[in-house]
Structures are given as C-alpha cells and as structure tokens.
Design a protein around this motif. Structure first.
Motif, PDB file in Angstrom:
ATOM      1  N   ALA A 173       0.867  -1.178   0.000  1.00  0.00           N
ATOM      2  CA  ALA A 173       0.000   0.000   0.000  1.00  0.00           C
ATOM      3  C   ALA A 173       0.895   1.216   0.000  1.00  0.00           C
ATOM      4  N   SER A 174       0.526   2.243  -0.748  1.00  0.00           N
ATOM      5  CA  SER A 174       1.387   3.410  -0.914  1.00  0.00           C
ATOM      6  C   SER A 174       0.853   4.616  -0.150  1.00  0.00           C
ATOM      7  N   PHE A 175       1.762   5.352   0.475  1.00  0.00           N
ATOM      8  CA  PHE A 175       1.407   6.513   1.263  1.00  0.00           C
ATOM      9  C   PHE A 175       2.374   7.661   0.976  1.00  0.00           C
ATOM     10  N   GLY A 176       1.901   8.890   1.152  1.00  0.00           N
ATOM     11  CA  GLY A 176       2.778  10.051   1.134  1.00  0.00           C
ATOM     12  C   GLY A 176       3.493  10.146   2.469  1.00  0.00           C
ATOM     13  N   ILE A 177       4.816  10.162   2.447  1.00  0.00           N
ATOM     14  CA  ILE A 177       5.602   9.997   3.672  1.00  0.00           C
ATOM     15  C   ILE A 177       6.661  11.100   3.801  1.00  0.00           C
ATOM     16  N   ALA A 178       6.947  11.443   5.043  1.00  0.00           N
ATOM     17  CA  ALA A 178       8.077  12.322   5.351  1.00  0.00           C
ATOM     18  C   ALA A 178       8.957  11.648   6.388  1.00  0.00           C
ATOM     19  N   VAL A 179      10.228  11.995   6.369  1.00  0.00           N
ATOM     20  CA  VAL A 179      11.152  11.573   7.415  1.00  0.00           C
ATOM     21  C   VAL A 179      11.304  12.738   8.384  1.00  0.00           C
ATOM     22  N   MET A 180      11.055  12.483   9.666  1.00  0.00           N
ATOM     23  CA  MET A 180      11.195  13.520  10.689  1.00  0.00           C
ATOM     24  C   MET A 180      12.365  13.191  11.603  1.00  0.00           C
ATOM     25  N   ILE A 181      13.196  14.199  11.842  1.00  0.00           N
ATOM     26  CA  ILE A 181      14.331  14.035  12.736  1.00  0.00           C
ATOM     27  C   ILE A 181      14.099  14.877  13.986  1.00  0.00           C
ATOM     28  N   PHE A 182      14.197  14.226  15.132  1.00  0.00           N
ATOM     29  CA  PHE A 182      14.156  14.923  16.423  1.00  0.00           C
ATOM     30  C   PHE A 182      15.532  14.748  17.058  1.00  0.00           C
ATOM     31  N   ASP A 183      16.308  15.813  17.056  1.00  0.00           N
ATOM     32  CA  ASP A 183      17.682  15.758  17.564  1.00  0.00           C
ATOM     33  C   ASP A 183      18.127  17.193  17.826  1.00  0.00           C
ATOM     34  N   LYS A 184      18.268  17.559  19.086  1.00  0.00           N
ATOM     35  CA  LYS A 184      18.567  18.956  19.400  1.00  0.00           C
ATOM     36  C   LYS A 184      19.973  19.359  19.004  1.00  0.00           C
ATOM     37  N   THR A 185      20.807  18.394  18.571  1.00  0.00           N
ATOM     38  CA  THR A 185      22.134  18.746  18.078  1.00  0.00           C
ATOM     39  C   THR A 185      22.142  18.943  16.561  1.00  0.00           C
ATOM     40  N   TRP A 186      20.980  18.827  15.919  1.00  0.00           N
ATOM     41  CA  TRP A 186      20.893  18.964  14.460  1.00  0.00           C
ATOM     42  C   TRP A 186      21.341  20.364  14.053  1.00  0.00           C
ATOM     43  N   THR A 187      22.205  20.428  13.034  1.00  0.00           N
ATOM     44  CA  THR A 187      22.713  21.717  12.578  1.00  0.00           C
ATOM     45  C   THR A 187      22.375  22.005  11.115  1.00  0.00           C
ATOM     46  N   GLY A 188      21.643  21.101  10.472  1.00  0.00           N
ATOM     47  CA  GLY A 188      21.294  21.293   9.073  1.00  0.00           C
ATOM     48  C   GLY A 188      20.048  22.143   8.903  1.00  0.00           C
ATOM     49  N   SER A 189      19.533  22.144   7.678  1.00  0.00           N
ATOM     50  CA  SER A 189      18.336  22.916   7.371  1.00  0.00           C
ATOM     51  C   SER A 189      17.110  22.281   8.029  1.00  0.00           C
ATOM     52  N   PRO A 190      16.047  23.052   8.248  1.00  0.00           N
ATOM     53  CA  PRO A 190      14.844  22.486   8.866  1.00  0.00           C
ATOM     54  C   PRO A 190      14.016  21.636   7.914  1.00  0.00           C
ATOM     55  N   ILE A 191      14.136  21.861   6.607  1.00  0.00           N
ATOM     56  CA  ILE A 191      13.313  21.150   5.631  1.00  0.00           C
ATOM     57  C   ILE A 191      14.177  20.748   4.438  1.00  0.00           C
ATOM     58  N   SER A 192      13.932  19.547   3.910  1.00  0.00           N
ATOM     59  CA  SER A 192      14.585  19.113   2.677  1.00  0.00           C
ATOM     60  C   SER A 192      13.621  18.206   1.927  1.00  0.00           C
ATOM     61  N   TYR A 193      14.055  17.742   0.759  1.00  0.00           N
ATOM     62  CA  TYR A 193      13.236  16.862  -0.065  1.00  0.00           C
ATOM     63  C   TYR A 193      14.084  15.690  -0.535  1.00  0.00           C
ATOM     64  N   LEU A 194      13.487  14.513  -0.504  1.00  0.00           N
ATOM     65  CA  LEU A 194      14.144  13.298  -0.943  1.00  0.00           C
ATOM     66  C   LEU A 194      13.358  12.672  -2.083  1.00  0.00           C
ATOM     67  N   SER A 195      14.051  11.939  -2.944  1.00  0.00           N
ATOM     68  CA  SER A 195      13.402  11.236  -4.048  1.00  0.00           C
ATOM     69  C   SER A 195      13.107   9.796  -3.641  1.00  0.00           C
ATOM     70  N   ARG A 196      11.880   9.386  -3.790  1.00  0.00           N
ATOM     71  CA  ARG A 196      11.508   8.003  -3.499  1.00  0.00           C
ATOM     72  C   ARG A 196      12.377   7.031  -4.287  1.00  0.00           C
ATOM     73  N   ASP A 197      12.524   7.269  -5.591  1.00  0.00           N
ATOM     74  CA  ASP A 197      13.251   6.325  -6.433  1.00  0.00           C
ATOM     75  C   ASP A 197      14.719   6.244  -6.048  1.00  0.00           C
ATOM     76  N   VAL A 198      15.318   7.388  -5.742  1.00  0.00           N
ATOM     77  CA  VAL A 198      16.713   7.382  -5.316  1.00  0.00           C
ATOM     78  C   VAL A 198      16.868   6.613  -4.009  1.00  0.00           C
ATOM     79  N   LEU A 199      15.959   6.833  -3.062  1.00  0.00           N
ATOM     80  CA  LEU A 199      16.017   6.129  -1.783  1.00  0.00           C
ATOM     81  C   LEU A 199      15.891   4.621  -1.968  1.00  0.00           C
ATOM     82  N   LEU A 200      14.871   4.196  -2.713  1.00  0.00           N
ATOM     83  CA  LEU A 200      14.634   2.763  -2.862  1.00  0.00           C
ATOM     84  C   LEU A 200      15.738   2.094  -3.675  1.00  0.00           C
ATOM     85  N   ASN A 201      16.245   2.782  -4.686  1.00  0.00           N
ATOM     86  CA  ASN A 201      17.346   2.210  -5.468  1.00  0.00           C
ATOM     87  C   ASN A 201      18.602   2.050  -4.614  1.00  0.00           C
TER      88      ASN A 201
END
Length: 220
Positions: A173-201
């Motif tokens: 079954a397919s769903f629209g999904i996001a990855v959420m990071i909870f880490d107070k030491t995170w220093t990157g951007s607050p939002i990014s975008y990933l490709s489903r195909d790149v991830l699965l490949n």
C-alpha cells in the motif's frame, strides 16, 4: 510498574494474527517498512539501533520495543545511552489514542509528545510519518528536520497477513511519507526533499551488498 502485556490493543492485534484469513482492513496500523527504504534512511541519518514500535518480528534494528513493552512508557534516551551510541527509528502506529491503566499506549499526539520530551534528554529519533500537515499531532517546527519524500512510498504487508479472497491479494500500500528528525544537536536545514526512487534504489544496492559473500583476507 504497569504490565502492558495484556492490553486491549495487544489482544486485538493477537486476535488478528491468529485468524486463518484476513481482509485488507484488518491490517490497520500494521503495515511494514520496506527493508530497502529503511537501509537508505539508516545510511542518511543513522546508525539506527533501536526500533521504537515493532511487533518483535518486523524490527529494523537490533534493539527494539514491542507492543507489550509500550514504547510510551520507556525512557528512549536512557536506552540509547545503554546501547552505547546510535539513534532510534520509528514507523509509529496511527491507531486512535488508547489507554491502559491510565497510561497511553497509542495516539499520535501522545507519541509526538513523548518524542519531544525524549529529544530534550538527548539522542536522535528518526520517524517515518504520513504527510498530514493539517492533523493536530503534526509537530511542525518542533521537529528539528523534516525531509519530504517525493513520490508515494510502498509499504509491505505484515508477515501474518493471509488474504481471505482475490480482492485482498495486494502486496503493498502506498502513502505520502516524510522523514522527521528529532535531535537537538541537528545543525542542518529544517526542511529538505528526498526522491523516493533514489532512496529505494540505494536501499536495494545496500541489500545486495549485504547478500554478497565477504572475502576473508589473511595476512601473510
């Protein structure tokens, strides 16, 4: 100490698992994270060593909690310290909020509340969540990073599912999904975008690497 090994929620899940045949609606919040997706996310944000919401068979990490442990009653930050490093992974259940002897065992609002509290204690918590920005539980800026995945993600059937008829014979079954990071030491951007195909490949590449026999090199 509250015993969570015989909650109404777990009784219902065990009942479904014991049925000889199933309907798709029986799956509820038991869809499984594809191995390829997990491996790709682990490479990006891991190492992930603790699965917060597993059934004891579908865990993606060497350490895990099951329904009978009730992750919402556990100190995740302390557990990660005991393990000795790494982060936690969650594909959380979306069941309506339920209590057992006064303690919540499900409910996305309560899952997020506990997650944010654990974040303050330390550690990294990597969640796969449905994109539901209008829902009350959506944490928004309380998450340190949200990576929206372009393309719907196919999730797998639970191992116990046996289709009752031809209409129930789907494999995903397919769903629209996001990855959420909870880490107070995170220093990157607050939002990014990933490709489903790149991830699965990439995940499939990692799976194939794990299947390859390792060459033993013996020093002369």
């Amino acid at each position: 100490m509250i015993d969570f090994s015989n909650t109404e929620y777990l009784q219902h899940i065990n009942y479904l698992r014991s049925k000889p045949k199933h309907l798709l609606r029986d799956i509820g919040d038991q869809w499984r994270t594809p191995d390829a997706l997990f491996l790709a996310i682990n490479e990006l944000y891991g190492p992930l060593v603790l699965d917060l919401f597993s059934d004891g068979q579908n865990n993606k990490c060497p350490h895990f909690y099951t329904e009978s442990d009730n992750a919402l009653a556990q100190d995740w930050a302390q557990k990660l310290q005991e393990i000795g490093g790494g982060g936690a992974f969650a594909n959380p259940p979306y069941s309506r909020a339920k209590k057992h002897k006064g303690s919540y065992i499900t409910g996305m609002s309560y899952i997020m509340k506990h997650t944010i509290a654990q974040r303050e204690k330390g550690g990294r918590y990597v969640f796969l969540v449905k994109v539901a920005t209008s829902e009350e539980w959506w944490p928004g800026e309380k998450a340190d990073h949200i990576a929206f995945i372009r393309g719907r993600i196919p999730f797998d059937l639970p191992a116990w599912f046996s289709p009752a008829n031809k209409r129930q014979e789907v494999t995903t079954a397919s769903f629209g999904i996001a990855v959420m990071i909870f880490d107070k030491t995170w220093t990157g951007s607050p939002i990014s975008y990933l490709s489903r195909d790149v991830l699965l490949n990439r995940g499939m590449e990692l799976m194939n690497e794990l299947k390859e026999p390792q060459t033993l090199v013996i020093a002369a």
